[in-house]
Scaffold this motif. Structure first.
Motif, PDB file in Angstrom:
ATOM      1  N   PHE A 271     -47.577  15.710 -35.462  1.00  9.06           N
ATOM      2  CA  PHE A 271     -47.083  16.994 -34.694  1.00  9.06           C
ATOM      3  C   PHE A 271     -45.665  17.043 -35.282  1.00  9.06           C
ATOM      4  CE2 PHE A 271     -44.134  17.315 -31.034  1.00  9.06           C
ATOM      5  CZ  PHE A 271     -44.140  17.412 -30.226  1.00  9.06           C
TER       6      PHE A 271
ATOM      7  N   ASP B 212     -45.854  11.340 -36.523  1.00 11.88           N
ATOM      8  CA  ASP B 212     -46.962  10.629 -35.438  1.00 11.88           C
ATOM      9  C   ASP B 212     -46.286  10.615 -33.943  1.00 11.88           C
ATOM     10  OD1 ASP B 212     -49.025   8.242 -34.301  1.00 11.88           O
ATOM     11  OD2 ASP B 212     -50.389   9.286 -35.992  1.00 11.88           O
ATOM     12  N   THR B 213     -47.665  11.264 -33.255  1.00 10.32           N
ATOM     13  CA  THR B 213     -47.555  10.824 -31.914  1.00 10.32           C
ATOM     14  C   THR B 213     -46.439   9.757 -30.925  1.00 10.32           C
ATOM     15  OG1 THR B 213     -50.060  10.659 -31.520  1.00 10.32           O
ATOM     16  CG2 THR B 213     -48.685  12.696 -30.865  1.00 10.32           C
ATOM     17  N   GLU B 214     -46.776   8.076 -31.504  1.00  5.30           N
ATOM     18  CA  GLU B 214     -46.882   6.922 -31.514  1.00  5.30           C
ATOM     19  C   GLU B 214     -45.961   6.638 -32.659  1.00  5.30           C
ATOM     20  OE1 GLU B 214     -47.665   5.401 -29.115  1.00  5.30           O
ATOM     21  OE2 GLU B 214     -49.088   7.663 -29.073  1.00  5.30           O
TER      22      GLU B 214
ATOM     23  N   THR C 191     -40.905   6.249 -28.371  1.00  3.22           N
ATOM     24  CA  THR C 191     -41.746   6.804 -29.523  1.00  3.22           C
ATOM     25  C   THR C 191     -41.781   8.745 -29.054  1.00  3.22           C
ATOM     26  OG1 THR C 191     -43.739   6.870 -27.543  1.00  3.22           O
ATOM     27  CG2 THR C 191     -44.075   5.237 -29.052  1.00  3.22           C
ATOM     28  N   VAL C 192     -42.504   9.486 -29.749  1.00  2.58           N
ATOM     29  CA  VAL C 192     -42.444  10.796 -30.013  1.00  2.58           C
ATOM     30  C   VAL C 192     -43.387  11.620 -28.270  1.00  2.58           C
ATOM     31  CG1 VAL C 192     -43.757  12.872 -30.870  1.00  2.58           C
ATOM     32  CG2 VAL C 192     -42.132  10.738 -32.076  1.00  2.58           C
ATOM     33  N   SER C 193     -44.135  10.207 -28.092  1.00  5.35           N
ATOM     34  CA  SER C 193     -45.007  10.672 -27.512  1.00  5.35           C
ATOM     35  C   SER C 193     -44.236  10.526 -25.481  1.00  5.35           C
ATOM     36  CB  SER C 193     -46.460  10.289 -27.222  1.00  5.35           C
ATOM     37  OG  SER C 193     -46.260   9.073 -26.969  1.00  5.35           O
ATOM     38  N   ASP C 194     -43.505   9.353 -25.806  1.00  6.58           N
ATOM     39  CA  ASP C 194     -42.502   8.953 -24.610  1.00  6.58           C
ATOM     40  C   ASP C 194     -41.290   9.908 -24.367  1.00  6.58           C
ATOM     41  OD1 ASP C 194     -44.250   7.011 -23.948  1.00  6.58           O
ATOM     42  OD2 ASP C 194     -43.185   5.754 -25.147  1.00  6.58           O
TER      43      ASP C 194
ATOM     44  N   GLU D 245     -41.825  13.477 -24.747  1.00  8.38           N
ATOM     45  CA  GLU D 245     -42.410  14.533 -24.184  1.00  8.38           C
ATOM     46  C   GLU D 245     -41.144  15.802 -25.098  1.00  8.38           C
ATOM     47  OE1 GLU D 245     -40.723  14.306 -19.809  1.00  8.38           O
ATOM     48  OE2 GLU D 245     -42.623  12.472 -19.236  1.00  8.38           O
TER      49      GLU D 245
END
Length: 86
Positions: A4, A22-24, A67-70, A72
């Motif tokens: 990402f 990384d998204t995680e 995390t990156v994914s959290d 948004e």
């Protein structure tokens, strides 16, 4: 898990850089990946402080374990990496 791209606006650096995370990754991991490209290159280390990540657009400080994914985030969104007291 996916790569990402974010824009790293590192405190005391005059260069804004694209950094792949990384998204995680947690925000602590994002800060470390951004630090790799700035500290000891154009920015002096501050080992007595902790690195934190905030959204450039609104100044929102992210929790260190988020995390990156959290978070948004949008691809290539600018994040400020700042030094804060422990």
């Amino acid at each position: 898990m996916a790569e990402f791209p974010i824009m790293s606006n590192f405190e005391r650096d005059f260069v804004i850089q694209v950094v792949l995370v990384d998204t995680e990754d947690t925000m602590d991991q994002v800060a470390a990946k951004c630090a790799y490209h700035s500290i000891n290159r154009r920015v002096h280390p501050q080992p007595e402080n902790v690195l934190r990540v905030r959204r450039h657009e609104d100044g929102k400080l992210f929790p260190r374990n988020m995390t990156v994914s959290d978070a948004e985030l949008r691809p290539t969104e600018t994040l400020d990496i700042i030094f804060m007291d422990n």
